[in-house]
Design a protein around this motif. Structure first.
Motif, PDB file in Angstrom:
ATOM      1  N   ILE A 169       3.803  -0.264  -5.146  1.00  0.00           N
ATOM      2  CA  ILE A 169       4.796   0.181  -4.176  1.00  0.00           C
ATOM      3  C   ILE A 169       4.153   0.430  -2.818  1.00  0.00           C
ATOM      4  O   ILE A 169       4.667  -0.004  -1.775  1.00  0.00           O
ATOM      5  CB  ILE A 169       5.511   1.448  -4.689  1.00  0.00           C
ATOM      6  CG1 ILE A 169       6.363   1.087  -5.913  1.00  0.00           C
ATOM      7  CG2 ILE A 169       6.372   2.079  -3.604  1.00  0.00           C
ATOM      8  CD1 ILE A 169       6.860   2.278  -6.700  1.00  0.00           C
ATOM      9  N   ILE A 170       3.012   1.118  -2.797  1.00  0.00           N
ATOM     10  CA  ILE A 170       2.319   1.383  -1.538  1.00  0.00           C
ATOM     11  C   ILE A 170       1.936   0.081  -0.857  1.00  0.00           C
ATOM     12  O   ILE A 170       2.066  -0.070   0.368  1.00  0.00           O
ATOM     13  CB  ILE A 170       1.076   2.264  -1.778  1.00  0.00           C
ATOM     14  CG1 ILE A 170       1.513   3.699  -2.132  1.00  0.00           C
ATOM     15  CG2 ILE A 170       0.164   2.283  -0.552  1.00  0.00           C
ATOM     16  CD1 ILE A 170       0.377   4.613  -2.517  1.00  0.00           C
ATOM     17  N   ALA A 171       1.485  -0.901  -1.639  1.00  0.00           N
ATOM     18  CA  ALA A 171       1.084  -2.194  -1.071  1.00  0.00           C
ATOM     19  C   ALA A 171       2.253  -2.913  -0.415  1.00  0.00           C
ATOM     20  O   ALA A 171       2.050  -3.746   0.484  1.00  0.00           O
ATOM     21  CB  ALA A 171       0.467  -3.067  -2.154  1.00  0.00           C
ATOM     22  N   SER A 172       3.471  -2.599  -0.830  1.00  0.00           N
ATOM     23  CA  SER A 172       4.662  -3.265  -0.290  1.00  0.00           C
ATOM     24  C   SER A 172       5.225  -2.564   0.939  1.00  0.00           C
ATOM     25  O   SER A 172       6.142  -3.095   1.577  1.00  0.00           O
ATOM     26  CB  SER A 172       5.755  -3.340  -1.376  1.00  0.00           C
ATOM     27  OG  SER A 172       5.291  -4.044  -2.503  1.00  0.00           O
ATOM     28  N   LEU A 173       4.703  -1.393   1.270  1.00  0.00           N
ATOM     29  CA  LEU A 173       5.185  -0.641   2.426  1.00  0.00           C
ATOM     30  C   LEU A 173       4.489  -1.101   3.698  1.00  0.00           C
ATOM     31  O   LEU A 173       3.374  -1.617   3.651  1.00  0.00           O
ATOM     32  CB  LEU A 173       4.927   0.858   2.217  1.00  0.00           C
ATOM     33  CG  LEU A 173       5.700   1.547   1.084  1.00  0.00           C
ATOM     34  CD1 LEU A 173       5.171   2.962   0.882  1.00  0.00           C
ATOM     35  CD2 LEU A 173       7.189   1.587   1.391  1.00  0.00           C
TER      36      LEU A 173
END
Length: 337
Positions: A148-152
């Motif tokens: 999820i963090i990588a997609s932000l």
């Protein structure tokens, strides 16, 4: 002798349940299993044959009751769960469900969201306040949080990571309110009714729905534990490398559905045969454009290449499902006609 549900092992029940849920939800659940668990479950599914409808319904009912029990325990503890369950399913079944869960259940906040796909979690929380996002990511699985963090966006990544690092204890009331808000958003994700079918066809459908990395890992694991099964599954799967075995008419139909960006990224790790097949079915001008795109983009993460290849495979599988192309499973040069 008629088989009863009590005579079925937990692993067999899990296999029957996964088949009943269908390929999409089973594939999603596979992502939370270890390699050993995946291998065991795959073998169980492939050996599952016709199941008496009453047995199947009994297993689904048992699963539903356990979900209810876990939900009530999460909301109000063991005593609260027992009281509600006794009214819903009777004292004996209630006590059985409580007994099964109470010995191993460790309730954590946001338990409901940990079973949701990372992309769906992102869709649910991306517009929330950064503190809410940080709170959720602190409780769910690290692998999910990382995805999820990588997609932000970069600035949001920094803020979320900073908030997580500074997060101390949060009031139970604040956490429960955040849970309630997010759970309302997640409730729209329903389940699809499916007719149970056992055997290798079921596992092929599940693997077809997985991402390319998971697909490769499962097949490599099966190569070790059951090479014959792995070979049989491969015969029935369409993978990116099989594009080289498609005829020209089919390749041209597929390419009309593929955007050039995906094609350029996917060809970064393509075999010579696949690249040749694709280039033989596009114009010289488009070939030059794709080659230029590949050169300009420079190094690309393996994960991004695999995802692009999987999107192309998904298009091919959808065209087959829609009856627009025909893919016949077999061996050798006769694989695709």
């Amino acid at each position: 002798m008629t088989m009863s549900i009590d005579m079925i092992s937990a692993r067999e029940k899990a296999a029957i349940l996964l088949i009943s849920l269908g390929k999409e939800y089973s594939a999603a659940l596979y992502q939370y299993l270890s390699e050993e668990e995946i291998s065991d479950m795959t073998l169980s599914i492939t050996t599952t044959r016709r199941v008496d409808p009453e047995i199947r319904e009994g297993i689904i009912d048992e699963f539903y009751e356990m979900c209810l029990a876990q939900k009530f325990i999460t909301e109000g503890g063991i005593d609260f769960a027992r009281e509600i369950l006794e009214k819903a399913i009777g004292p004996e079944r209630a006590e059985e469900m409580i007994r099964k869960l109470s010995s191993s259940l460790q309730v954590r906040p946001f338990d409901f969201i940990r079973r949701v796909d990372s992309n769906q979690i992102l869709n649910v929380i991306h517009n929330e306040h950064p503190q809410i996002i940080a709170l959720v990511l602190s409780y769910i699985e690290p692998r999910q949080s990382a995805q999820i963090i990588a997609s932000l966006p970069t600035d949001r990544q920094t803020e979320i990571i900073s908030r997580i690092s500074k997060m101390g204890s949060s009031s139970a009331e604040y956490v429960k309110e955040a849970e309630r808000i997010l759970e309302r958003k997640v409730t729209s994700m329903g389940y699809t009714d499916n007719i149970i079918v056992g055997g290798i066809d079921a596992i092929v459908e599940i693997i077809n729905a997985l991402d390319r990395s998971s697909e490769k890992n499962i097949l490599e694991s099966l190569d070790v534990s059951d090479s014959e099964l792995a070979d049989e599954i491969r015969k029935r799967l369409f993978v990116f490398e099989d594009i080289a075995k498609l005829n020209n008419v089919t390749v041209q139909r597929v390419l009309r559905e593929i955007n050039n960006t995906d094609l350029a990224v996917a060809l970064k790790m393509a075999t010579d045969d696949v690249t040749k097949t694709i280039f033989n079915n596009i114009s010289k001008r488009l070939q030059d454009m794709i080659k230029d795109d590949m050169e300009v983009m420079g190094p690309v993460r393996v994960r991004d290449v695999e995802e692009a290849q999987q999107r192309i495979v998904n298009v091919i599988r959808k065209l087959e499902d829609d009856g627009e192309i025909i893919i016949a499973r077999g061996e050798g040069d006769d694989l695709i006609v």
